[in-house]
Write a protein that holds these residues in place. Structure first.
Motif, PDB file in Angstrom:
ATOM      1  N   GLY A   1      32.006 -10.633  70.779  1.00  0.00           N
ATOM      2  CA  GLY A   1      33.341 -11.048  70.380  1.00  0.00           C
ATOM      3  C   GLY A   1      33.572 -10.809  68.903  1.00  0.00           C
ATOM      4  O   GLY A   1      32.697 -10.308  68.187  1.00  0.00           O
TER       5      GLY A   1
ATOM      6  N   GLN B   1      37.103 -16.187  74.237  1.00  0.00           N
ATOM      7  CA  GLN B   1      36.427 -16.762  73.083  1.00  0.00           C
ATOM      8  C   GLN B   1      36.741 -18.243  72.924  1.00  0.00           C
ATOM      9  O   GLN B   1      37.864 -18.681  73.195  1.00  0.00           O
ATOM     10  CB  GLN B   1      36.863 -16.021  71.810  1.00  0.00           C
TER      11      GLN B   1
ATOM     12  N   SER C   1      38.703 -10.238  76.181  1.00  0.00           N
ATOM     13  CA  SER C   1      37.808 -11.084  75.401  1.00  0.00           C
ATOM     14  C   SER C   1      38.125 -12.549  75.674  1.00  0.00           C
ATOM     15  O   SER C   1      39.295 -12.956  75.640  1.00  0.00           O
ATOM     16  CB  SER C   1      37.977 -10.771  73.910  1.00  0.00           C
TER      17      SER C   1
ATOM     18  N   THR D   1      35.157 -13.337  66.820  1.00  0.00           N
ATOM     19  CA  THR D   1      35.662 -14.608  66.285  1.00  0.00           C
ATOM     20  C   THR D   1      34.609 -15.439  65.560  1.00  0.00           C
ATOM     21  O   THR D   1      34.952 -16.420  64.916  1.00  0.00           O
ATOM     22  CB  THR D   1      36.247 -15.471  67.415  1.00  0.00           C
TER      23      THR D   1
ATOM     24  N   GLY E   1      31.507 -16.861  72.753  1.00  0.00           N
ATOM     25  CA  GLY E   1      32.494 -16.042  73.432  1.00  0.00           C
ATOM     26  C   GLY E   1      31.878 -14.908  74.221  1.00  0.00           C
ATOM     27  O   GLY E   1      30.687 -14.580  74.068  1.00  0.00           O
TER      28      GLY E   1
END
Length: 409
Positions: free
Chosen positions: A208, A167, A165, A210, A214
């Motif tokens: 993502g 981000q 990932s 967050t 991302g």
């Protein structure tokens, strides 16, 4: 129905305990060099970084530059065949017939009583080919869900597919510098594309955990290190850093995302009645499509919707700056009548607020909400009662999270 499970490794007589040791992510050689605190935990049998240097520092990398988070331990399953759509659509609460090729949907699945089994994402790779990702092992449940569907093959793909990932606000600039900017510039949230990379194919999804701009990068495990090296070379001028589970938990709470074993228990793993949750109780009613004629748990969820839920997961803005971790909630400052409990809490560095997710009695949501908070100051315990306010929107969800094409840095 055909279920393809991972093969058991053959153990030599000198390696009798290999099956008890934590597996290493394909990215582990690079991560081990950067984990200067040697702070590791475990996720699905993998050695997994809790943090690399310091959780708050890594959190600010997510919010101000960009960071990478290893999602190799995430469970990944290929669901293929003429019955793939019908089988998955019956299993999950969302209408998958609306999902187009090269798109992704967030969804959840329940048992027959409407209690949550897990949540995750489903990628539509082709007409009859899907990938399901989730936080916990799910092959047994997929096998049960496939009963009666003859033309479907389910293959666990966790170890074969590496996931990373990426981000933060400079994530797009990093990908552009890596040479894939044209491919992802017009990629909308919950879309994915494929690009050639060092003799193989790299899949990039705009997803993502967050609440910020991302992406997630997916590649055959044998190409994980070349991907890491190319990404970190491209992101050198954009502040790229690895981050672990602690920073992830901070960012996802600001975004208002739920976490297993914090906001909900997986139904097959609970013992006490109603110590698990339904999607409606978790404020995920938008994931439940009652227009579908049938899906696991439909009858129970429809009945709960008609009667109303006893409790509801909500976002709280809490006065003061003492995180309400594991706090009990009351309907008055006198703390006599308990109405709920906090599931996750933190002081948000970006929002500059004391925030939490909490499960509260639905009938109490129209009245006052107070949190009984215990905290320490120089090793001495203190008690504080703080007023709470329900908030409808995510605590953190900047416009750049959905802007297409994303802004450059």
């Amino acid at each position: 129905m055909n279920i393809v499970a991972p093969a058991d490794p053959e153990l030599s007589s000198d390696d009798r305990f290999a099956g008890e040791r934590l597996k290493l992510s394909p990215f582990h050689p690079r991560q081990a060099e950067l984990n200067i605190r040697d702070a590791w935990s475990a996720w699905n049998g993998y050695k997994f970084a809790d943090y690399y240097y310091e959780a708050t520092y890594e959190y600010f990398c997510i919010r101000n530059t960009c960071g990478t988070y290893d999602i190799c331990p995430m469970q990944k399953f290929l669901v293929e065949g003429e019955d793939a759509l019908a089988m998955l659509d019956r299993m999950v609460t969302r209408d998958l017939t609306k999902l187009r090729v090269n798109r992704i949907t967030y969804c959840c699945w329940c048992d027959d009583t409407g209690r949550m089994i897990d949540d995750g994402t489903i990628f539509r790779l082709d007409d009859n080919r899907y990938m399901l990702t989730c936080g916990s092992p799910c092959l047994a449940w997929l096998a049960k869900s496939a009963l009666g569907f003859d033309k479907v093959t389910i293959t666990e793909h966790t170890e074969q597919l590496a996931g990373l990932s990426l981000q933060g606000p400079t994530s797009f600039s990093t990908l552009k510098n890596m040479g894939v900017g044209d491919a992802v510039a017009e990629l909308k949230p919950f879309g994915f594309t494929r690009v050639p990379f060092v003799g193989t194919e790299l899949m990039i999804s705009r997803t993502g955990f967050t609440g910020d701009l991302g992406y997630e990068l997916w590649i055959d495990a044998e190409y994980a290190l070349p991907l890491w090296d190319a990404l970190y070379e491209a992101g050198e001028d954009y502040g790229i850093q690895p981050y672990g589970e602690a920073a992830t938990n901070m960012a996802r709470l600001e975004a208002g995302f739920i976490m297993p074993y914090m906001e909900f228990n997986e139904a097959p793993k609970t013992i006490n009645f109603e110590h698990d949750q339904t999607p409606l109780e978790l404020n995920l009613g938008w994931l439940v499509d009652f227009k579908k004629p049938h899906f696991n748990g439909r009858r129970a969820l429809l009945e709960q919707k008609q009667k109303g839920t006893k409790q509801l997961l909500v976002k709280l803005d809490i006065e003061g700056n003492k995180p309400a971790e594991e706090a009990i909630l009351y309907d008055s400052k006198g703390c006599r009548n308990q109405i709920g409990y906090v599931t996750s809490a933190m002081w948000s560095p970006s929002v500059k607020a004391n925030i939490a997710l909490a499960m509260i009695d639905t009938k109490a949501l129209t009245g006052e909400i107070w949190a009984e908070i215990y905290h320490y100051k120089e090793l001495r315990p203190y008690r504080k009662v703080a007023k709470c306010k329900v908030q409808d929107k995510p605590f953190w969800m900047p416009p750049r999270a959905r802007q297409t094409p994303p802004g450059e840095f």
